[in-house]
Design a protein around this motif. Structure first.
Motif, PDB file in Angstrom:
ATOM      1  N   SER A   1       0.661  -1.388   0.354  1.00  0.00           N
ATOM      2  CA  SER A   1      -0.187   0.256  -0.101  1.00  0.00           C
ATOM      3  C   SER A   1       1.045   1.693  -0.404  1.00  0.00           C
ATOM      4  N   PHE A   2       1.845   1.102   0.544  1.00  0.00           N
ATOM      5  CA  PHE A   2       3.407   2.484   0.748  1.00  0.00           C
ATOM      6  C   PHE A   2       3.166   2.786  -0.963  1.00  0.00           C
TER       7      PHE A   2
ATOM      8  N   THR B   1      -0.923  -3.753   4.679  1.00  0.00           N
ATOM      9  CA  THR B   1       0.007  -1.550   5.225  1.00  0.00           C
ATOM     10  C   THR B   1       1.756  -3.136   5.268  1.00  0.00           C
TER      11      THR B   1
ATOM     12  N   THR C   1       1.620   3.347  -3.030  1.00  0.00           N
ATOM     13  CA  THR C   1       0.418   4.816  -4.089  1.00  0.00           C
ATOM     14  C   THR C   1       0.671   6.205  -2.379  1.00  0.00           C
ATOM     15  N   SER C   2       1.085   5.313  -2.160  1.00  0.00           N
ATOM     16  CA  SER C   2       1.098   6.803  -0.563  1.00  0.00           C
ATOM     17  C   SER C   2       2.140   7.453  -0.934  1.00  0.00           C
ATOM     18  N   GLN C   3       3.552   7.191  -0.957  1.00  0.00           N
ATOM     19  CA  GLN C   3       4.702   7.173  -0.290  1.00  0.00           C
ATOM     20  C   GLN C   3       5.612   7.337  -1.765  1.00  0.00           C
TER      21      GLN C   3
END
Length: 189
Positions: free
Chosen positions: A162-163, A178, A165-167
């Motif tokens: 998922s990171f 996560t 996308t967010s990072q």
């Protein structure tokens, strides 16, 4: 999820793969590509020995979530359900020590958990590395093999996905883990 049916967050390619593998298993055509015969037998024996360690029911104080084909209770205080998978919540690992208890180990699920009758179940092992053709093992024969125990760390290859996308600003397919698709256990088989 009011209907009680889990929703799938799997990408189309992962869902397609899951359906294909399920058809292969149902038709007896699934193969363990790239897994050494001895390693496969060790994994099967470990799974057989670990089955009694899975709790039969969740704590009566908390209603467990469920996933189709998964026999392990998934209480929401221990797991976050992600499509056909269950990620361990970090708070559930507080005070557990270095080993992850069986009831808190993440679930990475490509297919339904088979329910077998040990009296007539058999495992057929075949492949290029086997001299003399396929070999059949009964549940009893697998349990009679010498057992070893190993402490090992297991992590889903998509842990932390998922990171991206967010990072990293990159959209990726697959389960949006996560950091809870990890665990360390003492495996016997």
């Amino acid at each position: 999820m009011s209907s009680g049916t889990p929703t799938s967050s799997a990408s189309p390619s992962e869902s397609s793969y899951d359906r294909t593998r399920m058809r292969q298993w149902a038709r007896g055509r699934a193969r363990s590509a790239g897994i050494d015969r001895r390693d496969l037998l060790k994994l099967v024996a470990a799974a057989s020995a670990a089955a009694p360690l899975i709790p039969a029911a969740a704590s009566p104080a908390h209603a467990a979530q469920s996933l189709a084909g998964v026999v392990k209770p998934l209480p929401p205080e221990l797991f976050t359900v992600r499509g056909t998978n269950a990620e361990t919540n970090f708070s559930a690992l507080r005070d557990t020590g270095l080993l992850t208890p069986a009831d808190r180990f993440f679930v990475r699920n490509h297919t339904a958990t088979p329910v077998v009758d040990a009296t007539d179940w058999t495992l057929t092992v075949w492949g290029d590395g086997l001299a003399g053709g396929p070999v059949d093992f009964s549940y009893e024969a697998l349990r009679a093999l010498p057992a070893v125990s190993r402490t090992a760390f297991v992590e889903c290859a998509g842990n932390g996905r998922s990171f991206f996308t967010s990072q990293q600003g990159q959209q990726v397919g697959g389960t949006a883990w996560t950091l809870g698709a990890i665990g360390t256990a003492r495996w016997r088989g």
